[in-house]
Design a protein around this motif. Structure first.
Motif, PDB file in Angstrom:
ATOM      1  N   PHE A 516       0.839  -1.192   0.000  1.00  0.00           N
ATOM      2  CA  PHE A 516       0.000   0.000   0.000  1.00  0.00           C
ATOM      3  C   PHE A 516       0.882   1.252   0.000  1.00  0.00           C
ATOM      4  O   PHE A 516       1.929   1.290   0.650  1.00  0.00           O
ATOM      5  CB  PHE A 516      -0.923   0.009   1.219  1.00  0.00           C
ATOM      6  CG  PHE A 516      -1.970  -1.072   1.183  1.00  0.00           C
ATOM      7  CD1 PHE A 516      -3.170  -0.872   0.518  1.00  0.00           C
ATOM      8  CD2 PHE A 516      -1.747  -2.299   1.800  1.00  0.00           C
ATOM      9  CE1 PHE A 516      -4.131  -1.865   0.472  1.00  0.00           C
ATOM     10  CE2 PHE A 516      -2.700  -3.303   1.761  1.00  0.00           C
ATOM     11  CZ  PHE A 516      -3.899  -3.085   1.091  1.00  0.00           C
ATOM     12  N   VAL A 517       0.435   2.287  -0.710  1.00  0.00           N
ATOM     13  CA  VAL A 517       1.241   3.489  -0.922  1.00  0.00           C
ATOM     14  C   VAL A 517       1.065   4.464   0.234  1.00  0.00           C
ATOM     15  O   VAL A 517      -0.066   4.816   0.607  1.00  0.00           O
ATOM     16  CB  VAL A 517       0.841   4.166  -2.249  1.00  0.00           C
ATOM     17  CG1 VAL A 517       1.619   5.469  -2.453  1.00  0.00           C
ATOM     18  CG2 VAL A 517       1.077   3.218  -3.428  1.00  0.00           C
ATOM     19  N   TRP A 518       2.212   4.900   0.806  1.00  0.00           N
ATOM     20  CA  TRP A 518       2.169   5.942   1.840  1.00  0.00           C
ATOM     21  C   TRP A 518       1.885   7.286   1.179  1.00  0.00           C
ATOM     22  O   TRP A 518       2.399   7.577   0.103  1.00  0.00           O
ATOM     23  CB  TRP A 518       3.508   6.023   2.572  1.00  0.00           C
ATOM     24  CG  TRP A 518       3.812   4.840   3.462  1.00  0.00           C
ATOM     25  CD1 TRP A 518       4.681   3.825   3.201  1.00  0.00           C
ATOM     26  CD2 TRP A 518       3.276   4.591   4.758  1.00  0.00           C
ATOM     27  NE1 TRP A 518       4.710   2.947   4.249  1.00  0.00           N
ATOM     28  CE2 TRP A 518       3.860   3.391   5.235  1.00  0.00           C
ATOM     29  CE3 TRP A 518       2.363   5.253   5.584  1.00  0.00           C
ATOM     30  CZ2 TRP A 518       3.562   2.841   6.468  1.00  0.00           C
ATOM     31  CZ3 TRP A 518       2.059   4.704   6.825  1.00  0.00           C
ATOM     32  CH2 TRP A 518       2.645   3.520   7.252  1.00  0.00           C
ATOM     33  N   THR A 519       1.084   8.113   1.842  1.00  0.00           N
ATOM     34  CA  THR A 519       0.762   9.435   1.300  1.00  0.00           C
ATOM     35  C   THR A 519       0.806  10.489   2.403  1.00  0.00           C
ATOM     36  O   THR A 519       0.768  10.180   3.595  1.00  0.00           O
ATOM     37  CB  THR A 519      -0.650   9.451   0.674  1.00  0.00           C
ATOM     38  OG1 THR A 519      -1.598   9.038   1.662  1.00  0.00           O
ATOM     39  CG2 THR A 519      -0.733   8.547  -0.536  1.00  0.00           C
ATOM     40  N   GLY A 520       0.893  11.766   1.983  1.00  0.00           N
ATOM     41  CA  GLY A 520       0.805  12.884   2.913  1.00  0.00           C
ATOM     42  C   GLY A 520       1.918  12.903   3.935  1.00  0.00           C
ATOM     43  O   GLY A 520       3.063  12.536   3.654  1.00  0.00           O
ATOM     44  N   SER A 521       1.584  13.317   5.140  1.00  0.00           N
ATOM     45  CA  SER A 521       2.588  13.444   6.206  1.00  0.00           C
ATOM     46  C   SER A 521       3.205  12.103   6.568  1.00  0.00           C
ATOM     47  O   SER A 521       4.328  12.047   7.089  1.00  0.00           O
ATOM     48  CB  SER A 521       1.953  14.078   7.446  1.00  0.00           C
ATOM     49  OG  SER A 521       0.877  13.288   7.919  1.00  0.00           O
ATOM     50  N   ASP A 522       2.506  10.999   6.288  1.00  0.00           N
ATOM     51  CA  ASP A 522       3.060   9.679   6.594  1.00  0.00           C
ATOM     52  C   ASP A 522       4.310   9.390   5.777  1.00  0.00           C
ATOM     53  O   ASP A 522       5.148   8.577   6.190  1.00  0.00           O
ATOM     54  CB  ASP A 522       2.015   8.591   6.326  1.00  0.00           C
ATOM     55  CG  ASP A 522       0.894   8.590   7.360  1.00  0.00           C
ATOM     56  OD1 ASP A 522       1.124   9.102   8.471  1.00  0.00           O
ATOM     57  OD2 ASP A 522      -0.197   8.079   7.048  1.00  0.00           O
ATOM     58  N   LEU A 541      -2.730  13.670  -0.216  1.00  0.00           N
ATOM     59  CA  LEU A 541      -2.850  12.403  -0.940  1.00  0.00           C
ATOM     60  C   LEU A 541      -1.670  12.174  -1.887  1.00  0.00           C
ATOM     61  O   LEU A 541      -1.727  11.320  -2.757  1.00  0.00           O
ATOM     62  CB  LEU A 541      -4.166  12.384  -1.733  1.00  0.00           C
ATOM     63  CG  LEU A 541      -5.439  12.486  -0.878  1.00  0.00           C
ATOM     64  CD1 LEU A 541      -6.661  12.734  -1.752  1.00  0.00           C
ATOM     65  CD2 LEU A 541      -5.633  11.226  -0.040  1.00  0.00           C
ATOM     66  N   GLU A 542      -0.579  12.923  -1.658  1.00  0.00           N
ATOM     67  CA  GLU A 542       0.592  12.816  -2.519  1.00  0.00           C
ATOM     68  C   GLU A 542       1.530  11.737  -2.008  1.00  0.00           C
ATOM     69  O   GLU A 542       1.722  11.565  -0.794  1.00  0.00           O
ATOM     70  CB  GLU A 542       1.324  14.158  -2.577  1.00  0.00           C
ATOM     71  CG  GLU A 542       2.315  14.277  -3.711  1.00  0.00           C
ATOM     72  CD  GLU A 542       2.781  15.711  -3.893  1.00  0.00           C
ATOM     73  OE1 GLU A 542       3.341  16.022  -4.958  1.00  0.00           O
ATOM     74  OE2 GLU A 542       2.570  16.544  -2.971  1.00  0.00           O
ATOM     75  N   SER A 543       2.125  10.992  -2.929  1.00  0.00           N
ATOM     76  CA  SER A 543       3.063   9.933  -2.558  1.00  0.00           C
ATOM     77  C   SER A 543       4.448  10.527  -2.342  1.00  0.00           C
ATOM     78  O   SER A 543       4.643  11.750  -2.352  1.00  0.00           O
ATOM     79  CB  SER A 543       3.101   8.880  -3.677  1.00  0.00           C
ATOM     80  OG  SER A 543       3.808   9.387  -4.801  1.00  0.00           O
ATOM     81  N   SER A 544       5.443   9.655  -2.187  1.00  0.00           N
ATOM     82  CA  SER A 544       6.823  10.114  -2.009  1.00  0.00           C
ATOM     83  C   SER A 544       7.414  10.682  -3.293  1.00  0.00           C
ATOM     84  O   SER A 544       8.498  11.275  -3.258  1.00  0.00           O
ATOM     85  CB  SER A 544       7.694   8.957  -1.503  1.00  0.00           C
ATOM     86  OG  SER A 544       7.628   7.855  -2.393  1.00  0.00           O
ATOM     87  N   VAL A 545       6.737  10.492  -4.418  1.00  0.00           N
ATOM     88  CA  VAL A 545       7.154  11.085  -5.690  1.00  0.00           C
ATOM     89  C   VAL A 545       6.262  12.276  -5.972  1.00  0.00           C
ATOM     90  O   VAL A 545       5.054  12.110  -6.162  1.00  0.00           O
ATOM     91  CB  VAL A 545       7.060  10.060  -6.842  1.00  0.00           C
ATOM     92  CG1 VAL A 545       7.386  10.719  -8.171  1.00  0.00           C
ATOM     93  CG2 VAL A 545       7.996   8.882  -6.584  1.00  0.00           C
ATOM     94  N   PRO A 546       6.800  13.493  -5.988  1.00  0.00           N
ATOM     95  CA  PRO A 546       5.964  14.674  -6.243  1.00  0.00           C
ATOM     96  C   PRO A 546       5.181  14.530  -7.555  1.00  0.00           C
ATOM     97  O   PRO A 546       5.745  14.148  -8.586  1.00  0.00           O
ATOM     98  CB  PRO A 546       6.977  15.825  -6.321  1.00  0.00           C
ATOM     99  CG  PRO A 546       8.139  15.349  -5.501  1.00  0.00           C
ATOM    100  CD  PRO A 546       8.210  13.874  -5.729  1.00  0.00           C
TER     101      PRO A 546
END
Length: 588
Positions: A516-522, A541-546
């Protein structure tokens, strides 16, 4: 329930009124049955229905539940279709069966409406009757007695009922005929694809009169291999999903230009993102590897989605959202799967099977999850023909008269079991937990009990077997005692263990150990600056890739509800706009 919804009639008046048939006399037409003790109400209903529908339906009426029951039985014996039952009578016979119960028993696809007077819902007795009938699955909804002619509010309800019935039962004018052995998983897959695409079809087993007649018509020998005959005469032999999509008018092509936004997955979240992105002027592309609607698209009835008081099937909800996004200008590439992604300075490059590429300035990942496969080799021979992963509504009718089991304790499992109960001889729900209260909506638990669905708790499936062509039994094991037993079963539906579609993403996309994809502050909390090197914080809702956003079930920590995915799909577009504006400013 005489005397509650309508003034009490004298026994002589009720008993002396025989069932009468309205003016239409074409016995090939489906039947709309009216049951009302009050003569004025009955006349208003029959007149309104006859005026609008008599060209295509036969309107029949009676004054008592007993007379209506007799009409239903005689119609069933004569192999007549009954599309709709409208009644103000909830009287139970000696077996505690109402006319609505009998109608569904004889005609699983029939629609049933409890007739009430306008404003009578303020009466606590009437309100309780409606709530109880809905909870016990005796009716599909209530119908307000016509107050004038024409009463378009009344006709809207009736027309929606008839459309639902036609979708569920209407096979008199199909758009396609599917040929092949019922034991073939590919035949089942084709049927599911066509159903999810909104294509009406009939199934013809090899050697059946329908198959023989169709083969003669197209001058082709239709063998055991899957084939699809379209209404325009085209015959598709062993078609792929892409072949089917092209044949029924679904686009599979990719745009040559770089798009503003690529949405991967056309479930509820992806469709919501497409509606908002396209309506706000973004050049939007949606890639869907299977069928529009995702897992929700196979749901037979979603009762708790905002704005649909009677409930809505996942297929209809998906179709409406798809059309809405399309008319705003969103592009769709059906049966196209993203298999790799490369991050470039000014865009993302997606590789789309079988070997095409498309470029996008931003991406919304809405690819959802799949149910995990049970590690039970004994069941492998029936996967796709008697063992199904997911709550496939299109398979329900094939289970008529069979013994069916459903594995899972969530709403998807409950909706599948409830729909299967329309057709199957028996339905049992197998759950690992001691009860359903922690994982399933209360309304579904009550409806399952009313529909006679057995709930087997603290149990899992560990085996099964059959004669090679048909599943005959399952082996169940109690989680606490370890005791095993074999139970008869002809079909198994599995709705547990969600696995996300993220294995194709590059390493830069931070995921948990399940994918599962981490998003936001996580992203920062889990990966630190190694995962996020930007000066700004990642969007919610943004992933580690901008520029790559994840919504719905594929996102770590998401709420597994259709409404939640739709909400995320709508709000993520503001973050997409912000990202695109940031990139544009950086280039300028």
């Amino acid at each position: 329930m005489p005397g509650v919804l309508w003034p009490q009639q004298s026994s002589a008046a009720i008993g002396g009124r025989r069932a009468d048939m309205a003016r239409g006399d074409d016995r090939s037409h489906p039947i709309i049955l009216v049951c009302a003790a009050n003569p004025d109400a009955r006349e208003r209903l029959v007149d309104e229905l006859h005026t609008r529908y008599s060209a295509d339906y036969e309107v029949m009426s009676s004054s008592t539940a007993a007379e209506s029951a007799d009409l239903l039985r005689r119609s069933s014996t004569a192999e007549r279709q009954v599309a709709l039952v409208l009644s103000d009578d909830l009287t139970e016979d000696a077996d505690d069966v109402t006319v609505f119960d009998l109608a569904r028993r004889l005609y699983p696809d029939v629609r049933r409406g409890l007739v009430v007077r306008w404003g009578s819902w303020v009466d606590p007795v009437v309100a309780r009757a409606i709530f109880d009938a809905m909870t016990r699955t005796r009716i599909d909804y209530y119908v307000v007695l016509p107050r004038h002619t024409p009463d378009e509010y009344f006709h809207r309800t009736v027309t929606e009922f008839l459309l639902e019935w036609e979708r569920a039962a209407g096979d008199h004018s199909p758009d396609a005929i599917v040929f092949g052995r019922d034991s073939s998983p590919r035949v089942h897959e084709i049927r599911r694809f066509l159903s999810r695409a909104g294509i009406r079809f009939r199934y013809a087993a090899p050697g059946s009169p329908l198959a023989t007649s169709a083969a003669d018509d197209v001058a082709n020998d239709i063998t055991d291999a899957p084939a699809v005959l379209l209404a325009d005469g085209r015959l598709l032999l062993e078609p792929t999903n892409a072949n089917l999509a092209d044949a029924v008018g679904l686009t599979t092509a990719l745009p040559a230009q770089t798009v503003d936004l690529a949405i991967i997955g056309a479930g509820p979240g992806g469709l919501a993102a497409a509606v908002y992105a396209a309506s706000e002027g973004l050049d939007t592309l949606v890639l869907e590897r299977e069928s529009i609607g995702g897992q929700a698209g196979s749901s037979s009835l979603i009762r708790n989605y905002l704005g649909f008081s009677r409930g809505v099937s996942g297929a209809e909800l998906s179709e409406r959202a798809y059309q809405q996004a399309w008319v705003f200008g969103a592009q769709f590439a059906h049966t196209r799967e993203a298999v790799s992604m490369r991050v470039e300075p000014d865009a993302f490059e997606l590789t789309v099977a079988p070997g095409d590429t498309v470029r996008a300035r931003s991406i919304v990942l809405a690819s959802g999850v799949s149910y995990r496969r049970l590690a039970i080799p004994a069941l492998d021979p029936w996967v796709g023909s008697a063992v199904f992963y997911g709550a496939s509504a299109v398979e329900a009718k094939a289970q008529t008269g069979r013994i069916v089991h459903v594995v899972g304790g969530g709403n998807s499992a409950g909706q599948a079991a409830l729909h299967l109960a329309r057709y199957a001889a028996s339905v049992s729900l197998i759950v690992r937990s001691p009860n359903l209260a922690a994982s399933m909506s209360a309304y579904l638990i009550a409806e399952l009990a009313a529909a006679g669905v057995a709930v087997i708790t603290e149990t899992r499936v560990v085996g099964g077997g059959g004669d090679g062509n048909r599943l005959e039994y399952l082996v169940l094991r109690h989680r606490v005692t370890g005791e095993e037993e074999s139970v008869p079963s002809n079909a198994l539906f599995i709705t547990i263990g969600a696995a996300p579609h993220t294995g194709w993403l590059p390493d830069e996309v931070l995921r948990d150990r399940w994918g599962f994809v981490w998003t936001g502050s996580d992203v920062v909390l889990e990966g630190g600056r190694r995962a996020w090197s930007q000066a700004r914080q990642p969007g919610a809702l943004e992933s580690s890739v901008p520029g790559l956003f994840a919504i719905g079930d594929v996102r770590r920590g998401s709420v597994k509800r259709v409404a939640s995915a739709v909400g995320e799909g709508s709000v993520v577009i503001s973050s997409v706009h912000a990202f695109l504006a940031e990139r544009s400013a950086a280039r300028g």
